[in-house]
Every structure is written in structure tokens, then in C-alpha cells.
Design an enzyme around this catalytic site. Structure first.
Site, short mmCIF file in Angstrom:
data_model
loop_
_atom_site.label_atom_id
_atom_site.label_comp_id
_atom_site.label_asym_id
_atom_site.label_seq_id
_atom_site.Cartn_x
_atom_site.Cartn_y
_atom_site.Cartn_z
N CYS A 31 0.82 -1.22 0.00
CA CYS A 31 0.00 0.00 0.00
C CYS A 31 0.86 1.26 0.00
O CYS A 31 2.04 1.23 0.29
CB CYS A 31 -0.83 0.05 1.29
N CYS A 35 -3.02 4.95 2.61
CA CYS A 35 -4.14 4.03 2.40
C CYS A 35 -5.03 3.94 3.64
O CYS A 35 -4.55 3.85 4.77
CB CYS A 35 -3.64 2.65 2.03
N CYS A 62 -2.45 -3.15 -3.52
CA CYS A 62 -3.77 -2.95 -2.89
C CYS A 62 -4.73 -2.35 -3.92
O CYS A 62 -4.36 -1.43 -4.65
CB CYS A 62 -3.59 -2.01 -1.71
ZN LIG Z 1 -3.88 0.25 0.16
#
Ligand SMILES: [Zn+2]
Length: 182
Positions: A31, A35, A62
Site C-alpha cells: 500500500c 491508504c 492494494c
Molecule cells: Zn492500500
């Protein structure tokens, strides 16, 4: 991982986007710091400045924050960057089209075609350029013989080294050496 990195992850701080990415070992997903997905346990988190690092480690990007969106705009460019890095790191070894293509997990045909299309030269030409640049740097040091430089830069025979050197620089290794040692 440094404390400020962990704090950026916990607070979803957008200021750190692009500076680093984090991967979660238990889910195998990576990520951006900003995030909004659930904060992982610190012990499961790994941090790296490059999204490519996580992709090579087998992490999946992600879906929510899409950490791969900007860094990998074009898979061909990505391939050429990796190929050049590989050549720059391993020019002292025996490098063939086959060994390079194997290291990149693609076919020699596709590798040659794509490299030539994007870099404007063949992989072999690029290998030669890197080797000769390294040879010139060694000659500037003045401590090695031409035979030593030939083998230090990945050539099997000094005669082959001399031919490639002359083709790329327009002069023989010994002429070049005499000039720099004056
Ligand atoms: Zn993420």
C-alpha cells in the site's frame, strides 16, 4: 522501519505517498502510506522506497490505494530499465542474449526485439558500451595491464576486447592508454 514511517502509516499521511510503500506480510498486499485500509500489526509491516521491490517479492498491489498505478506506467519501459540495470551490474560475467532473457523471464526473441525498439540498440551493443566505459575508467587508474582490464570487463580474450574497444572508441586500447598515462 523507522518510527516516522510507522506513524505515517497509522495516520494515513498523504505527505509520504511516493516516498515509500509498505507491505503486509500476512496478507501479501502492499500500500501507499495514505491508504485507508485497516492498520496492520507493526510486526507484519515491511517498508521500501520502491513499489517494484514489493512486486518482485510477490506482493500484490492494494486495490484501494493502487500503489502500482504511477510507478509502472509501461511494462516495456519497466523491462528495459531492469535489463539495463542487470547489464550494468553483471557486465563482468559472461552475458548472452539467452542468459539475460532467462534472468528477465522472457524469451530471447522478445527481449532482443523490445530492447532494440525502446533503447535504439541491441542488448549486445549495450553490453559492449558498458564494458568499454568500465575499461576506460580502469585505464584512467593506470594500475592494470590491458589483459587484466580485458578480463575484468567481461571479455574472454584480449583480442576480442581490442576489437570491440576500437569499434566503439575509434582507437586501440594501447593508444588510448598511452594518451591517458601521459
Ligand atoms: Zn492500500
Amino acid at each position: 522501519m523507522r518510527n516516522y514511517e510507522w506513524e505515517a502509516i497509522v495516520s494515513c499521511n498523504t505527505a509520504f505517498d511516493g516516498q515509500f510503500f509498505y507491505g503486509v506480510k500476512t496478507t501479501n498486499i502492499f500500500c501507499r502510506p495514505s491508504c485507508r485500509s485497516r492498520t496492520p500489526l507493526r510486526q507484519n509491516v515491511q517498508v521500501n522506497g520502491s513499489a517494484e521491490f514489493f512486486i518482485h517479492q510477490g506482493y500484490r498491489p492494494c486495490k484501494r490505494c493502487q500503489p502500482d498505478a504511477e510507478v509502472l506506467p509501461d511494462p516495456k519501459q519497466h523491462l528495459i530499465r531492469n535489463a539495463k540495470r542487470l547489464i550494468e551490474e553483471r557486465y563482468q560475467e559472461e552475458l548472452t542474449l539467452q542468459t539475460l532473457a532467462d534472468s528477465l523471464y522472457i524469451s530471447p526473441y522478445y527481449f532482443h526485439k523490445t530492447f532494440k525498439e525502446l533503447a535504439g540498440k541491441s542488448p549486445a551493443q549495450y553490453v559492449a558500451e558498458i564494458r568499454i566505459a568500465a575499461a576506460q575508467a580502469l585505464m584512467n587508474e593506470g594500475t592494470y595491464s590491458i589483459a587484466e582490464i580485458s578480463s575484468l570487463t567481461g571479455f574472454k580474450k584480449p583480442s576480442h576486447f581490442s576489437r570491440v574497444f576500437k569499434r566503439l572508441t575509434g582507437e586501440s586500447p594501447s593508444n588510448f592508454r598511452q594518451k591517458v598515462l601521459k
